[in-house]
Design an enzyme around this catalytic site. Structure first.
Site, PDB file in Angstrom:
ATOM      1  N   GLY A 172     -16.904   2.304  40.782  1.00  0.00           N
ATOM      2  CA  GLY A 172     -18.077   1.448  40.660  1.00  0.00           C
ATOM      3  C   GLY A 172     -17.664  -0.005  40.697  1.00  0.00           C
ATOM      4  O   GLY A 172     -16.484  -0.321  40.522  1.00  0.00           O
ATOM      5  N   CYS A 210     -10.914   5.630  39.808  1.00  0.00           N
ATOM      6  CA  CYS A 210     -10.988   4.169  39.732  1.00  0.00           C
ATOM      7  C   CYS A 210     -11.732   3.733  38.465  1.00  0.00           C
ATOM      8  O   CYS A 210     -11.238   3.934  37.364  1.00  0.00           O
ATOM      9  CB  CYS A 210     -11.630   3.645  41.014  1.00  0.00           C
ATOM     10  N   TYR A 211     -12.927   3.207  38.595  1.00  0.00           N
ATOM     11  CA  TYR A 211     -13.709   2.858  37.393  1.00  0.00           C
ATOM     12  C   TYR A 211     -13.834   4.070  36.478  1.00  0.00           C
ATOM     13  O   TYR A 211     -13.795   3.939  35.249  1.00  0.00           O
ATOM     14  CB  TYR A 211     -15.086   2.365  37.839  1.00  0.00           C
ATOM     15  N   GLU A 250     -11.267   9.783  48.433  1.00  0.00           N
ATOM     16  CA  GLU A 250     -12.352  10.130  49.362  1.00  0.00           C
ATOM     17  C   GLU A 250     -12.304   9.320  50.651  1.00  0.00           C
ATOM     18  O   GLU A 250     -12.898   9.705  51.641  1.00  0.00           O
ATOM     19  CB  GLU A 250     -13.718   9.963  48.687  1.00  0.00           C
TER      20      GLU A 250
END
Ligand code: XMP
Length: 512
Positions: free
Chosen positions: A54, A81-82, A170
């Site tokens: 995000g 990640c976030y 991804e």
């Protein structure tokens, strides 16, 4: 129902890509709002949770947070990640602010393959895009991969089956990204790979039969991929209870109507009503040159004709539409994420409510590539399943300026030649779109010894992934020459062919 992996959306531009990668592994994934309650996820029977990336910092005021109880559901969690930083923060680790964003390629050194990196190389090129980073692990976690900038680029808590990765598996730039997802899905979550085209069709057919019962269904068939696949699927479920309406708006390409009639009525034995409303459409747009006005008039006329057709087709209870998953995902607006738009439902001009029709949308769980696979499995030909996009207002936006029957005839003939040559050379399948545009200018030419003052046709050939951006196709000169020669020789009234070499942006794909 297939087993479900929940993707909690924290506003990443890649959330949909995550969901698609999971499905490519034949596991069903569903995108949820990031704050969806753990109770809801339990009720839906999810077997694994992925926390998306995000744009926020976990330190930002109002940073999106999940329901903390998701960590007590007893199902595996993968934070990306976030998502990794959230796990770090919420489970007792420490996240540090970074002065600089780490963006682009990095090398991941796998320290401990475990289940997440099983059967993968020890060194992987990965794609990063993050500001903050984890500086102290939460209790129970250990590092399993590092990058130059982060000793906690990948972490795991084997006991609870919690995993976190700082990079984005991804995106295409991450090496073996799909295998990392596969390891999580199959190795960690124990997913069964029960999301296949055959399973989908079986579930969908049952569901349509149950929903519809003995009622009748009406569907607006455009001949495009989505409405065609919806028609074939519903027809498989309920046969003659389905009626398809095809509106001939006078703005179709050469032979288009005949092809639709032959495929659906004769091949598939679908009840097909063809409404020839070309005279009405052409009358209403006569003399209109403004592109937006053209679109509005064509759109409104379509609704009127379609509504009339439904009425005269007799009592239907359902209106079927080829709505796809990207149209129904309500992406969350976080920060200035450009992907964050609440999509409105694109019903045909509010018609279902006005006519008291219930909506039937059998493709609303599917991404475009899945729709194509379903279409192929239902026996639709490649020409339909892999058809290039064609705008709703049809040739109405490809005759620049005022539309007349004569101009449409010239455009149709030229376009048919281009189509022929693209098919014969195989280039049709390699480009996003290839079409002709009629230009409202006259140009001088010579035919024999005669001066010929006639029309101009532009060739528009583009490559694109999603129509948001596009580049013009470098077609071989010999092929361009053949197309140009055939158009000027075979289409009366055309003296010149030009090639559009504009990309999008700044141009758009269509001329109007
Ligand atoms: P532009 O011209 O905006 O087109 O670059 C992007 C893609 O959308 C298609 N297009 C439309 N499709 N109704 C549609 O269903 C429309 O009014 C419409 N206008 C453009 C276009 O063909 C391209 O694929």
């Amino acid at each position: 129902m297939p087993q479900t992996i929940a993707v909690l959306d924290f506003g990443s531009q890649y959330t949909q890509v995550i969901a698609r990668r999971i499905r490519e592994c034949q596991v069903y994934s569903k995108i949820y709002h990031h704050a969806t309650s753990a109770a809801q996820l339990r009720a839906d029977g999810v077997i694994g949770i992925i926390l998306s990336g995000g744009p926020s910092s976990v330190f930002a005021k109002g940073a999106p947070m999940p329901d903390r109880a998701i960590f007590t559901l007893g199902v595996p969690v993968l934070g990306i990640c976030y998502g990794l930083q959230l796990m770090g923060r919420l489970l007792g680790g420490r996240v540090g602010r970074s002065a600089r964003r780490e963006y682009g390629h990095g090398i991941l050194h796998v320290k401990k393959p475990g289940r997440l990196f099983a059967n993968l190389p020890k060194k992987l090129r990965v794609w990063n895009s993050h500001g903050d980073r984890l500086v102290r692990l939460p209790p129970g976690f250990s590092p399993i991969g590092t990058t130059e900038n982060s000793e906690f680029a990948a972490i795991e808590d084997r006991r609870r089956n919690f995993y976190g990765i700082q990079f984005h598996p991804e995106v295409f730039h991450t090496e073996r990204g799909t295998d990392i997802y596969k390891n999580f899905l199959l190795g960690v979550c124990g997913a069964k790979q029960d999301w296949t085209t055959r399973d989908f069709i079986r579930h969908a057919v049952e569901h349509i039969r149950q929903t519809v019962g003995p009622a009748r269904v009406i569907l607006g068939l455009s001949g495009g991929v989505d409405s065609s696949v919806a028609a074939a699927l519903i027809h498989r479920a309920i046969g003659k209870q389905l009626t398809c309406v095809f509106v001939d708006n006078g703005l179709l390409r050469a032979d288009e109507r005949a092809q639709v009639e032959s495929l659906y009525a004769r091949n598939f034995h679908i009840n097909l009503r063809v409404e020839d409303a070309s005279a009405l459409f052409l009358r209403r747009i006569r003399g209109v040159t403004d592109p937006e006005r053209k679109r509005k008039i064509i759109g409104r006329t379509f609704v009127t004709v379609f509504e009339q057709s439904i009425k005269s087709a007799g009592r239907a209870e359902f209106l079927a539409q080829g709505t796809l998953y990207p149209d129904v995902i309500e992406s969350v607006a976080i920060g200035n994420n450009p992907a964050a738009l609440i999509k409105s439902h694109h019903n045909v001009g509010g018609l279902p409510a006005r006519m008291r029709l219930k909506l039937l949308e059998p493709l609303r769980e599917l991404f475009k590539d899945e729709v194509r696979a379903v279409g192929a499995a239902l026996g639709l030909p490649r020409e339909v399943v892999w058809r290039q996009p064609f705008p709703g207002p049809g040739l109405g936006v490809r005759v620049a300026g005022a539309i007349t029957p004569e101009r449409l005839t010239v455009l149709r003939r030229a376009d048919a030649i281009l189509h022929d040559e693209m098919m014969a050379s195989g280039w049709y399948w390699k480009v996003w779109q290839s079409f002709c545009v009629y230009l409202p200018v006259k140009s001088v030419g010579v035919v024999g010894d005669e001066r010929n003052y006639a029309d101009v046709i532009a060739l528009r050939l583009v490559e694109s992934k999603d129509a948001m951006t596009a580049d013009w196709t470098r077609l071989p000169y010999e092929l361009l020459q053949k197309i140009s020669t055939r158009i000027t020789n075979e289409v009366r009234g055309v003296s010149r062919v030009v090639l559009d070499i504009s990309s999008k942006p700044p141009a758009t794909i269509e001329w109007e």
